[in-house]
Design an enzyme around this catalytic site. Structure first.
Site, mmCIF file in Angstrom:
data_model
loop_
_atom_site.group_PDB
_atom_site.id
_atom_site.type_symbol
_atom_site.label_atom_id
_atom_site.label_comp_id
_atom_site.label_asym_id
_atom_site.label_seq_id
_atom_site.Cartn_x
_atom_site.Cartn_y
_atom_site.Cartn_z
ATOM 1 N N SER A 156 9.218 2.750 9.871
ATOM 2 C CA SER A 156 8.042 2.773 8.997
ATOM 3 C C SER A 156 6.990 3.768 9.475
ATOM 4 C CB SER A 156 7.431 1.369 8.981
ATOM 5 O OG SER A 156 6.110 1.416 8.496
ATOM 6 N N GLU A 182 4.040 3.157 9.464
ATOM 7 C CA GLU A 182 3.036 2.379 10.215
ATOM 8 C C GLU A 182 3.147 2.650 11.714
ATOM 9 O OE1 GLU A 182 0.462 -0.112 9.551
ATOM 10 O OE2 GLU A 182 0.594 1.034 7.708
ATOM 11 N N TYR A 219 3.220 -5.773 13.607
ATOM 12 C CA TYR A 219 4.329 -5.280 12.777
ATOM 13 C C TYR A 219 4.762 -3.889 13.236
ATOM 14 C CZ TYR A 219 6.430 -3.030 8.681
ATOM 15 O OH TYR A 219 7.259 -2.314 7.844
HETATM 16 O O1 G4F Z 1 -0.481 -2.072 0.661
HETATM 17 P P1 G4F Z 1 -0.726 -2.331 2.103
HETATM 18 O O2 G4F Z 1 -0.761 -3.751 2.518
HETATM 19 O O3 G4F Z 1 0.359 -1.505 2.893
HETATM 20 P P2 G4F Z 1 0.431 -0.990 4.426
HETATM 21 O O4 G4F Z 1 -0.355 -1.834 5.322
HETATM 22 O O5 G4F Z 1 0.151 0.472 4.424
HETATM 23 O O6 G4F Z 1 1.960 -1.245 4.774
HETATM 24 C C1 G4F Z 1 3.024 -1.006 3.860
HETATM 25 O O7 G4F Z 1 3.569 0.278 4.067
HETATM 26 C C2 G4F Z 1 4.191 0.468 5.338
HETATM 27 C C3 G4F Z 1 4.716 1.908 5.388
HETATM 28 O O8 G4F Z 1 3.704 2.716 5.904
HETATM 29 C C4 G4F Z 1 5.293 -0.536 5.535
HETATM 30 F F1 G4F Z 1 5.886 -0.364 6.753
HETATM 31 C C5 G4F Z 1 4.729 -1.941 5.436
HETATM 32 O O9 G4F Z 1 5.783 -2.875 5.542
HETATM 33 C C6 G4F Z 1 4.069 -2.088 4.074
HETATM 34 O O10 G4F Z 1 5.067 -1.965 3.088
HETATM 35 O O11 G4F Z 1 -2.118 -1.679 2.535
HETATM 36 C C7 G4F Z 1 -2.431 -0.332 2.310
HETATM 37 C C8 G4F Z 1 -3.881 -0.080 2.653
HETATM 38 C C9 G4F Z 1 -4.298 -0.603 4.030
HETATM 39 O O12 G4F Z 1 -5.042 0.377 4.672
HETATM 40 C C10 G4F Z 1 -5.202 -1.809 3.718
HETATM 41 O O13 G4F Z 1 -6.210 -2.039 4.679
HETATM 42 O O14 G4F Z 1 -4.699 -0.774 1.710
HETATM 43 C C11 G4F Z 1 -5.777 -1.391 2.394
HETATM 44 N N1 G4F Z 1 -6.260 -2.517 1.588
HETATM 45 C C12 G4F Z 1 -7.500 -2.622 1.049
HETATM 46 N N2 G4F Z 1 -7.614 -3.786 0.400
HETATM 47 C C13 G4F Z 1 -5.558 -3.613 1.261
HETATM 48 C C14 G4F Z 1 -6.418 -4.418 0.506
HETATM 49 N N3 G4F Z 1 -4.282 -3.996 1.526
HETATM 50 C C15 G4F Z 1 -3.845 -5.174 1.013
HETATM 51 N N4 G4F Z 1 -2.573 -5.556 1.236
HETATM 52 N N5 G4F Z 1 -4.667 -6.011 0.296
HETATM 53 C C16 G4F Z 1 -5.963 -5.674 0.010
HETATM 54 O O15 G4F Z 1 -6.674 -6.430 -0.651
#
Ligand code: G4F
Length: 324
Positions: free
Chosen positions: A125, A127, A149
């Site tokens: 990933s 990440e 993770y």
């Molecule tokens: O959609 P996210 O939760 O994805 P994140 O953390 O980038 O991880 C995903 O992608 C990775 C590949 O780079 C995978 F390995 C992992 O398994 C997963 O699929 O969050 C994206 C961004 C973050 O910076 C987070 O802080 O969105 C920001 N965010 C802002 N508000 C939020 C929210 N994320 C989530 N989940 N929920 C919110 O309300």
């Protein structure tokens, strides 16, 4: 006919990969953890296919791997199973690390012992780059993981390379940047936004709570990305590959794009909730997919705006149909 095992087959990427392999004439065995709710909605349309079979197993149950490897001879194994939610990994770090780090180790040991000719794909990933400010990130960028993770993914990435070099297994890692689709889990930010926009549009919701809007991600379409996984296992040599679009956009940009499609005013509906922020954020991911283009002939097909449109329109349809 080739036979492939997909762990995490009920997830977003697992379901697209199963479809792709069935189209290519594979016999596909999908590994599923037992849960009280079946949660097979992403693969229900292929469950009647005679070349598809669902088997029970778990990433923390090595006996289940050996049983499955005794019953089937695999040409390819795709390890996509994970507790994949980054923020949740801060709350359940041990469970996350067990599935994400130890799971691949158990699987590689089983392959080494039972079927060393079988080819292995590890879902690494972006990440893993964490808060390393260097960008764009490539296969050689230093890994600075910023969550339980991501730390576990670094271990899995390393152990895959170790089994490749040490035991000569055909074991490749795809360093996939964020990949989204209408099948994305509802708690990941893109899907949370498209689903909320659809519900607000249809009068079923009023507010959308989000955390950090400034984080930037390299967002691609999951359907495009599973093809890269397959291509990796068709190469003579195994290797590591970054799979990304080469573009980065903030959460705010994705939100604005979707709300514009829905003709909604962001300010009227948005709530910033600090509780949704992470103890350690990954501020910017931007991948350099040059190696995948040169060696695999792989290129992303779907751009940012098109992805937002595909997801919003699918959610509008979904919410209209189910009224939820
Ligand atoms: O959609 P996210 O939760 O994805 P994140 O953390 O980038 O991880 C995903 O992608 C990775 C590949 O780079 C995978 F390995 C992992 O398994 C997963 O699929 O969050 C994206 C961004 C973050 O910076 C987070 O802080 O969105 C920001 N965010 C802002 N508000 C939020 C929210 N994320 C989530 N989940 N929920 C919110 O309300």
């Amino acid at each position: 006919m080739k036979t492939a095992l997909i762990t995490g087959v009920t997830g977003q990427s697992g379901s697209y990969l199963a479809e792709l392999l069935l189209e290519k004439g594979y016999h596909v065995i999908g590994l599923k953890r037992r849960t009280s709710l079946l949660a097979t909605d992403r693969i229900d349309h292929i469950r009647d296919n005679s070349d598809f079979q669902l088997v029970y197993g778990a990433m923390n149950d090595v006996g289940s791997f050996y049983r499955i490897f005794k019953e089937h001879k695999f040409n390819e194994v795709y390890n996509l199973a994970a507790q994949s939610h980054v923020r949740v990994s801060f709350e359940v770090p041990e469970e996350t690390v067990d599935a994400v780090a130890m799971g691949p180790l158990r699987l590689l040991e089983c392959i080494k012992t039972m079927q060393p000719d079988c080819r292995y794909y590890q879902a690494s990933s972006s990440e893993m780059f964490g808060d390393n400010p260097e960008h764009p990130q490539s296969e050689t960028t230093r890994l600075m993981p910023a969550s339980p993770y991501a730390c576990a993914k670094v271990f899995a990435h390393g152990i895959t390379r170790n089994y490749r070099e040490g035991y000569k297994l055909h074991a490749s890692s795809g360093i996939l940047f964020n990949h989204e689709s209408p099948r994305r889990g509802e708690t990941f930010v893109t899907r949370k936004i498209t689903l909320a926009a659809a519900r607000i549009k249809l009068g079923l919701q009023d507010k959308l709570s989000l955390g950090n809007l400034n984080a930037k991600r390299d967002w691609g379409y999951a359907r495009d990305y599973v093809e890269a996984m397959w291509l990796m296992l068709q190469q003579d040599e195994s290797d590591d590959y970054v799979i990304s679009t080469g573009e980065t956009h903030s959460v705010r940009e994705f939100l604005e794009e979707v709300f514009q499609l829905a003709q909604l005013d962001v300010q009227k509906h948005l709530i910033i909730d600090k509780r949704l922020e992470r103890p350690h954020e990954v501020p910017l991911l931007l991948g350099d997919p040059t190696k995948a283009k040169l060696k695999l002939g792989w290129e992303p097909k779907t751009k940012f705006k098109e992805l937002a449109k595909i997801m919003y329109e699918a959610d509008l349809e979904y919410v209209r149909k189910l009224k939820i």
